[in-house]
Design a protein around this motif. Sequence first.
Motif, PDB file in Angstrom:
ATOM      1  N   PRO A 305      -1.072  11.566 -10.092  1.00  0.00           N
ATOM      2  CA  PRO A 305      -0.654  11.150  -8.748  1.00  0.00           C
ATOM      3  C   PRO A 305      -0.535   9.628  -8.665  1.00  0.00           C
ATOM      4  N   LEU A 306       0.471   9.177  -7.932  1.00  0.00           N
ATOM      5  CA  LEU A 306       0.900   7.778  -7.975  1.00  0.00           C
ATOM      6  C   LEU A 306       0.198   6.910  -6.934  1.00  0.00           C
ATOM      7  N   THR A 307      -0.374   5.807  -7.389  1.00  0.00           N
ATOM      8  CA  THR A 307      -0.829   4.751  -6.473  1.00  0.00           C
ATOM      9  C   THR A 307       0.399   4.028  -5.952  1.00  0.00           C
ATOM     10  N   THR A 308       0.464   3.807  -4.646  1.00  0.00           N
ATOM     11  CA  THR A 308       1.697   3.267  -4.070  1.00  0.00           C
ATOM     12  C   THR A 308       1.438   2.544  -2.763  1.00  0.00           C
ATOM     13  N   VAL A 309       2.417   1.768  -2.345  1.00  0.00           N
ATOM     14  CA  VAL A 309       2.435   1.170  -1.003  1.00  0.00           C
ATOM     15  C   VAL A 309       3.146   2.163  -0.090  1.00  0.00           C
ATOM     16  N   SER A 310       2.437   2.675   0.901  1.00  0.00           N
ATOM     17  CA  SER A 310       2.987   3.736   1.752  1.00  0.00           C
ATOM     18  C   SER A 310       3.563   3.166   3.041  1.00  0.00           C
ATOM     19  N   GLN A 311       4.835   3.463   3.247  1.00  0.00           N
ATOM     20  CA  GLN A 311       5.481   3.164   4.523  1.00  0.00           C
ATOM     21  C   GLN A 311       5.407   4.403   5.421  1.00  0.00           C
ATOM     22  N   PRO A 312       5.370   4.226   6.743  1.00  0.00           N
ATOM     23  CA  PRO A 312       5.479   5.380   7.644  1.00  0.00           C
ATOM     24  C   PRO A 312       6.951   5.770   7.802  1.00  0.00           C
ATOM     25  N   ILE A 313       7.526   6.327   6.738  1.00  0.00           N
ATOM     26  CA  ILE A 313       8.981   6.526   6.673  1.00  0.00           C
ATOM     27  C   ILE A 313       9.462   7.434   7.801  1.00  0.00           C
ATOM     28  N   GLU A 314       8.792   8.549   7.983  1.00  0.00           N
ATOM     29  CA  GLU A 314       9.227   9.486   9.021  1.00  0.00           C
ATOM     30  C   GLU A 314       9.116   8.853  10.405  1.00  0.00           C
ATOM     31  N   GLU A 315       8.064   8.066  10.602  1.00  0.00           N
ATOM     32  CA  GLU A 315       7.885   7.386  11.887  1.00  0.00           C
ATOM     33  C   GLU A 315       9.000   6.378  12.136  1.00  0.00           C
ATOM     34  N   ILE A 316       9.446   5.691  11.087  1.00  0.00           N
ATOM     35  CA  ILE A 316      10.558   4.746  11.222  1.00  0.00           C
ATOM     36  C   ILE A 316      11.804   5.470  11.713  1.00  0.00           C
TER      37      ILE A 316
END
Length: 354
Positions: A305-316
């Motif tokens: 599983p990937l460590t990542t910077v998470s954006q609130p994509i659906e919220e955008i």
Amino acid sequence: MSQVVRLSDVAKAAGVSQGTASNVFNRPDIVRKEVRERVEAAARALGYSGPDPRGRLLRAGKVNAIGVATAEPLSYFFDDPYARVLMTGISRACDLQGAGISLVSAANEEKLAWNIQSAIVDGFVLLCIEGGTRLVELTRERKLPFVALGLEHDDETISMIGIDDHAGAHTVAAYVADLGHRHFAILSLQLVDGHVGRVDDAAIAAAIYKSSRERIEGYRAALAERGIDPSTVPVFETENDRTSVMAALTELFDSAGPPTALLAMSDRIALFALDWLAERGIAVPAEVSVVGFDGVPESAYSEPPLTTVSQPIEEIGRMAVELIFDDAKETRRLSVPVDLTIRQSAAPPPADRA
């Protein structure tokens, strides 16, 4: 050439006024049955299928639909994991509004201009992944509300929703460096159109895609704060596709002193990297750590599983639709927060390379 059949032709053939004929198609409940049947019979005989719905919608002033526009091919909406999550947010927000969605896309500028001009929508959400300036120019000509996502230049007159790319990149690079890594490489999104491969400082400074440049600067700032010379960190520009990512990785790992940590500028790039490393038998994270950027659902199910910077994509996506239907006249410029999501793809480097 066959003559276009108009409503007035139907009315004349049925022996009624044009207003009565119009009511048959638009308000049939107020027309007597025998008159309605006579008009419908005349329409069938003449081959008239009914009024053009576009005219009716435009006269009403609202069509209750959102246009989602990009200069990418239509397949982008379905192939790219970020776009798929964004469209989920947009579609759910449209469902709440009882509104439809029109996907507006073209592979060349001429068709894009036509599609923007002819779309029957109340406003546009612009995915400014590529060609953002042109998208804005064309949409402004429509004089409809629009919201830009990921616009590559600062224009205070444009409503937009974005993130702090520099801060997100800084956070993830700092995390990996604090694990003990000193040998990094950056797998970048495009800086300019039509180029892939290793880039130097001049190319980074001349980047037309602001988010790519800011993420590189964020990575470099975090590394410099920890005593790592940014000039020793190679940057490879990719097209966010398997071919260009694998070419970059081949060059990196076929050279002496390959990196122990890869800073991938999108989860899509990172997932391609995980595939390539697995095929080469290079263990993640035991030999190489990999981190991404975006927080797409697939990042939670990769191996590892990937460590990542998470954006609130659906919220955008939801916010963009609400701005369109809000009818606010003033420009709205919103920044949404990002978070570091720590999973199993990053760990301390091998002892002999720490």
